[in-house]
Enzyme design. Structure first.
Site, mmCIF file in Angstrom:
data_model
loop_
_atom_site.group_PDB
_atom_site.id
_atom_site.type_symbol
_atom_site.label_atom_id
_atom_site.label_comp_id
_atom_site.label_asym_id
_atom_site.label_seq_id
_atom_site.Cartn_x
_atom_site.Cartn_y
_atom_site.Cartn_z
ATOM 1 N N ASP A 191 19.625 80.969 76.279
ATOM 2 C CA ASP A 191 19.781 80.037 75.166
ATOM 3 C C ASP A 191 18.497 79.231 74.946
ATOM 4 O O ASP A 191 17.899 78.740 75.910
ATOM 5 C CB ASP A 191 20.930 79.083 75.531
ATOM 6 N N GLU A 234 16.990 84.139 73.251
ATOM 7 C CA GLU A 234 17.300 83.522 71.967
ATOM 8 C C GLU A 234 16.119 82.606 71.668
ATOM 9 O O GLU A 234 16.029 81.495 72.169
ATOM 10 C CB GLU A 234 18.588 82.692 72.010
HETATM 11 C C1 GLC Z 1 21.688 77.933 70.798
HETATM 12 C C2 GLC Z 1 23.135 78.326 70.678
HETATM 13 C C3 GLC Z 1 23.851 77.301 69.866
HETATM 14 C C4 GLC Z 1 23.751 75.972 70.591
HETATM 15 C C5 GLC Z 1 22.300 75.609 70.861
HETATM 16 C C6 GLC Z 1 22.202 74.497 71.859
HETATM 17 O O1 GLC Z 1 21.039 77.937 69.593
HETATM 18 O O2 GLC Z 1 23.231 79.618 70.149
HETATM 19 O O3 GLC Z 1 25.189 77.633 69.633
HETATM 20 O O4 GLC Z 1 24.341 74.976 69.818
HETATM 21 O O5 GLC Z 1 21.598 76.688 71.420
HETATM 22 O O6 GLC Z 1 22.576 74.929 73.134
#
Ligand code: GLC
Length: 557
Positions: free
Chosen positions: A219, A281
């Protein structure tokens, strides 16, 4: 080969499985509820694993299921080594991993290293400890500006709206230091310059690797390291760093220091058998910058959000596919593709908005509504285009049903902190997180044994239920299933793309034995002479031509 081997089991033993894998994202709150409390859970997922094996995906990625106050639907983790009671027990996670494995499905779990929950023992200890203490140094605490320290240490904004700093009350009752949270106030950012933080996450990786997971979706992978001086940044806050290569990067995103962290993690993963993977991500542009996350000694994959964001036109799709392949080839990594996830408007609705509409952060009842039929038609064409591309593809639960966004959720039921922190200016992400329909005539459409559903399901969702689509020719579910079968048979994931000559509003390419055509234009497209139609996202017209917003997979002589 054992004749009882499923295609997924065969794929499991293929080296580099992840280079071509189709990975299905499960959002545990909304997939399947076993106990009827209206919130999905791990036993619910386990009971529905046959659906995923039948669909023909290779792996599942589970959004966070760890103990959490759920301030950000579980992306606020209070304990990285256990399961949130709402979702089950640690033994349920073990069972899920084992049951998935017995069906030839790999399991990827979500790791949230940028921040913890404010309920995490470390943060609670930091609040109780004094400024400058070791406890505070696990997070990003700073004195405020101004004579009384009552102004935040810098001008950074939170991705969810409002300032990225919150002031704490010290143990003597006086207003004290400020802590950084790039997201919600309940998500304090960790200090990745602190070796203790680094050691802790190496241990968390091992904890889940030892339990048999096949990898981690990381994440906010581009956020861990901040520019040392925490310099002001006047631009509006966006999770996407969105910069040209030679422009200054925002001081909170995509700093060079993150890469050493992933190199260290990679060494841990490589010490395990069975090709465990890391998926970034990282909302980083351009593609060359993103490709740095998947250099040979770092992560295996990174989500291709540029593809997700690309406009539905032939030139835009041509450009993004070309750029994505070039950028990842330059570092020897496979490309990934994705159209939907739990943070964006579902592509069946997004593509029903006028072309060129900026990416909406949720859609509300008062906003212009997408054209549902057009959106679904384009979504099906986009999916067939995506699944014909070489590389690995990510699916988000419910897209195999053609599920639209819930675009008319009442404001009172919205739970995304984005909605509340922006005073409703951003609708937020609840509309793509509504529990999915399984059986048209069951309570909560079969999501659980009762009517309960943590977000209300639209009354129109019976028609999207799995049991209305299974075995129905032309249904979106059968479209996906056939596409995944053909993709595997023709090894499209490990193929090579070759662009073909085509009219301006048509995208045409070859991948292995397949010719793929997407018609974005208004003029129906005659198929090449002698072509055998293998699959199509919508029927051909009465002249046998490919209509607008349709993708076809062909064998050509
Ligand atoms: C990422 C996740 C999202 C979350 C954010 C903070 O972007 O996909 O859902 O709110 O991180 O953890």
């Amino acid at each position: 080969m054992n004749t009882n081997t499923t295609p997924q089991e065969a794929a499991r033993s293929t080296p580099g499985w992840w280079t071509e894998a189709v990975i299905y994202q499960i959002y545990p709150r909304s997939f399947a509820d076993s106990d009827g409390d209206g919130i999905g859970d791990l036993p619910g997922i386990t009971a529905r694993l046959d659906h995923l094996a039948e669909l023909g995906v290779d792996a599942v990625w589970l959004s966070p299921f760890y103990p959490s106050p759920q301030a950000d639907a579980g992306y606020d983790v209070a304990d990285y080594r256990d399961v949130e009671p709402l979702f089950g027990k640690l033994s349920d996670a073990d069972r899920l991993i084992a049951e998935a494995k017995s069906r030839g499905l790999r399991t990827i779990v979500d790791l949230v290293p940028n921040h913890t929950s404010s309920a995490h023992v470390w943060f609670q200890a930091a609040l109780a400890a004094a400024p400058g203490s070791g406890e505070r140094q696990r997070y990003v605490f700073r004195d405020g500006l101004g004579p009384a320290g009552d102004e935040p240490p810098n001008d950074w904004q939170s991705v969810f709206g409002g300032p990225a700093w919150t002031r704490v009350t010290e143990s003597d009752g006086r207003p004290g230091q400020w802590y950084l949270h790039l997201f919600d106030t309940a998500q304090p950012d960790l200090n990745w310059d602190n070796p203790e933080v680094r050691a802790e996450f190496l241990d968390v990786l091992r904890f889940w690797l030892d339990r048999g997971v096949d990898g981690f979706r990381v994440d906010v992978a581009h956020g861990l390291v901040k520019q040392a001086d925490l310099a002001n940044w006047e631009e509006p806050q966006e999770i996407l760093s969105g910069q040209e290569v030679d422009k200054p990067r925002p001081p909170m995103w995509d700093q060079d220091g993150v890469h050493e962290i992933y190199r260290e993690w990679r060494r841990v993963l490589d010490s395990y058998d069975g090709e465990r993977i890391l998926v970034a991500e990282a909302w980083v542009e351009p593609a060359e910058r993103l490709a740095r996350y998947v250099r040979p000694d770092e992560m295996h994959q990174a989500f291709n959000f540029e593809f997700l964001l690309a406009a539905w036109t032939a030139p835009a799709q041509y450009a993004v596919v070309t750029r994505s392949l070039e950028a990842t080839e330059a570092v020897g990594a496979p490309t990934t593709w994705v159209l939907s996830n739990h943070d964006v408007v579902r592509h069946a609705s997004r593509l029903g908005l006028p072309i060129g509409t900026p990416r909406p952060n949720g859609i509300g009842a008062d906003d212009p509504q997408p054209d549902a039929a057009l959106g679904l038609r384009r979504a099906r064409a986009a999916t067939l285009l995506m699944l014909a591309l070489p590389g690995s593809a990510y699916l988000y639960q419910g897209e195999e049903l053609g599920l639209p966004e819930h675009t008319t959720l009442a404001d009172e039921v919205r739970q995304d902190p984005t909605y509340h922190r922006t005073g409703g200016a951003q609708r937020g992400r609840d509309g793509c997180r509504v529990p999915i329909p399984w059986e048209a005539d069951a309570p909560s459409y079969g999501f659980g044994p009762t009517d309960a559903s943590w977000l209300p399901q639209p009354t129109s969702w019976a028609e999207y239920a799995l049991d209305r689509q299974r075995g129905v020719p032309g249904s979106t579910y059968e479209l996906y299933r056939t596409a995944l079968r053909l993709r595997r048979e023709h090894q499209l994931g490990r193929g090579t793309l070759r662009w073909l000559e085509s009219p301006d509003e048509v995208l045409a390419f070859a991948n292995g034995p397949l010719t793929v055509l997407t018609n974005f234009g208004a003029t129906p497209l005659p198929l090449p002479a002698g072509a055998e139609l293998l699959h199509t996202s919508a029927p051909l017209d009465t002249d046998g031509h490919l209509p607008t917003d349709t993708t076809a997979w062909l064998h050509t002589p």
